[in-house]
Design an enzyme around this catalytic site. Structure first.
Site, PDB file in Angstrom:
ATOM      1  CB  CYS B 102     -17.442  49.593   6.507  1.00 34.81           C
ATOM      2  SG  CYS B 102     -17.695  51.096   5.442  1.00 34.81           S
ATOM      3  CB  CYS B 105     -18.387  52.254   1.475  1.00 38.42           C
ATOM      4  SG  CYS B 105     -17.155  53.123   2.481  1.00 38.42           S
ATOM      5  CB  SER B 106     -16.348  47.795   1.472  1.00 40.80           C
ATOM      6  OG  SER B 106     -15.892  48.655   0.193  1.00 40.80           O
ATOM      7  CB  CYS B 107     -13.776  51.162   5.580  1.00 41.58           C
ATOM      8  SG  CYS B 107     -14.440  52.874   4.874  1.00 41.58           S
TER       9      CYS B 107
END
Lengths: 112, 208, 94
Positions: B102, B105-107
């Site tokens: 991702c 962000c940090s999906c």
């Protein structure tokens, strides 16, 4: 195809990291890191605020992206979340700055 | 009375403690809720995704379900998916490898893999995975055959993605539990590939 | 909005809302203005660009779009395909 170098695009937002040239030579830290209790508690609060309709994950992201670039890279992952959650709850008037300051002062004064 | 500290200069840990005090006083969140949520979140771990992978390796019907609808496949094994984003599953095959990132962000497929690991959230991984996936996975010691096609999946929106790795050679006759024990977090994101035995980081000629 | 079918060639809008004020954009910078091919329609979701500001959000289609890394990056590059989730209002059929 245009000749521009997307890794150095000056128009991108600083969280928009795909292919960004300055990180291409940085190695990935593959070591395992255990989450701290602080990390878990921040994560849990985010979930509770989401489930109760107070703050969506999209709002969390907006608040993270609003952190200035130097701070963004200096803060830990969950430190960014705290910044964003506080910012969102202040914007939504769920809490006030005066209430936070009072709580901070009470903790200082209470020797905790 | 002391001057209140500037909120932005306040260490996040102190600010968070104060925030919880304020929210508790308002009845927005209670300690017991936090504890319950932490317990529920800790229950999601790579072992969940590994059970799905192992089932798919031994059961073609389940594999088909998993590729068609990851959410239903997870639920079929009792993994709670209520409120989780839809889960998509990317199948590795000989000559085809997927890597999930991702960049924004940090999906991460938290419902089936748990909290995202530190490296997944790092600037270096997010920047490099879309551009030089071979160089990135080499940091785990993962080497793919030169003619393997690498598909990088940038998880930018409402889906979450996990990789269904190829079943490694040398596992004929293994039962589902033994297969599940082989599968690690990184295998389901694509930074590593499973292999039998302790040499987890060995080159993956096994896919051929 | 017309649904874009699998195989449709698309151009990602070359637009930079983040340079014009507060914005929350899920279209990565590196695909903007670039050509890709729709793999499939993933579903319809409330527009995160509005959700991020607690505004009413229209439901918009989300597509999986594939890109040729050779059109995105100069060397070094080692991906063969990039798959990105992109909302329909960022895509124009070619």
């Amino acid at each position: 195809m245009s000749g521009s170098e997307p890794g150095q695009n000056p128009k991108r937002a600083h969280h928009d990291l795909g292919g960004v040239a300055k990180f291409l030579c940085e190695r990935v830290d593959t070591a395992p890191y255990a989450l701290t209790l602080f990390d878990r508690r921040v994560d849990a609060l985010r979930q509770i605020l989401g489930a109760s309709g107070i703050m969506r994950v999209d709002e969390l992201r907006r608040g993270i992206e609003a952190i200035p670039e130097v701070e963004y890279h200096r803060l830990s992952y969950y430190q960014r979340w705290v910044r964003s959650i506080v910012d969102n709850l202040l914007r939504k008037r769920i809490i006030t700055a005066a209430e936070l300051w009072a709580a901070l002062a009470a903790r200082d004064g209470g020797g905790q | 009375m002391t001057t209140p500290p500037d909120l932005l200069a306040t260490p996040a840990e102190a600010l968070f403690a104060a925030l919880l005090d304020v929210l508790a006083a308002k009845g927005v969140v209670r300690e017991a809720e936090l504890a319950a949520r932490i317990a529920a979140t800790d229950a999601a771990s790579p072992a969940q995704g590994a059970r799905m992978v192992a089932r798919a390796w031994v059961d073609p019907t389940y594999r088909a379900l998993m590729l068609a609808d990851g959410t239903r496949a997870a639920e079929a094994l009792g993994i709670p998916m209520l409120g989780a984003p839809p889960l998509g599953v990317l199948e590795n095959r000989p000559g085809l490898h997927h890597l999930v990132v991702c960049t924004l962000c940090s999906c991460y497929p938290r419902a089936v893999l748990g909290y995202p690991p530190f490296w997944f959230k790092s600037a270096a991984y997010r920047a490099r995975a879309v551009r030089d996936p071979r160089g990135v996975i080499a940091e785990w010691g993962t080497m793919l055959a030169p003619d393997t096609e690498i598909v990088v999946v940038d998880s930018t929106a409402d889906y979450r993605w996990m990789v269904l790795p190829s079943r490694p050679d040398g596992t004929d006759g293994w039962d589902e539990a033994a297969l599940a024990a082989l599968v690690r977090e990184g295998d389901m994101i694509g930074v590593t590939v499973p292999s039998p035995g302790p040499a987890r980081a060995r080159p993956s000629a096994a896919t051929g | 909005m017309t649904r874009l079918g699998p195989g449709t060639r698309v151009i990602v809008r070359d637009d930079w809302p983040e340079t014009r004020g507060e914005a929350h954009i899920r279209t990565p910078h590196y695909v903007r203005g670039r050509e890709g091919v729709v793999v499939r329609h993933l579903g319809n979701f409330p527009n995160p660009e509005d959700l991020a500001f607690a505004r009413p959000a229209a439901t918009v289609p989300l597509y999986h779009v594939r890109f040729d890394p050779n059109t995105l990056w100069p060397p070094p590059r080692s991906a063969d395909v990039l798959l990105v989730e992109i909302f329909g209002h960022w895509l124009e059929a070619r």
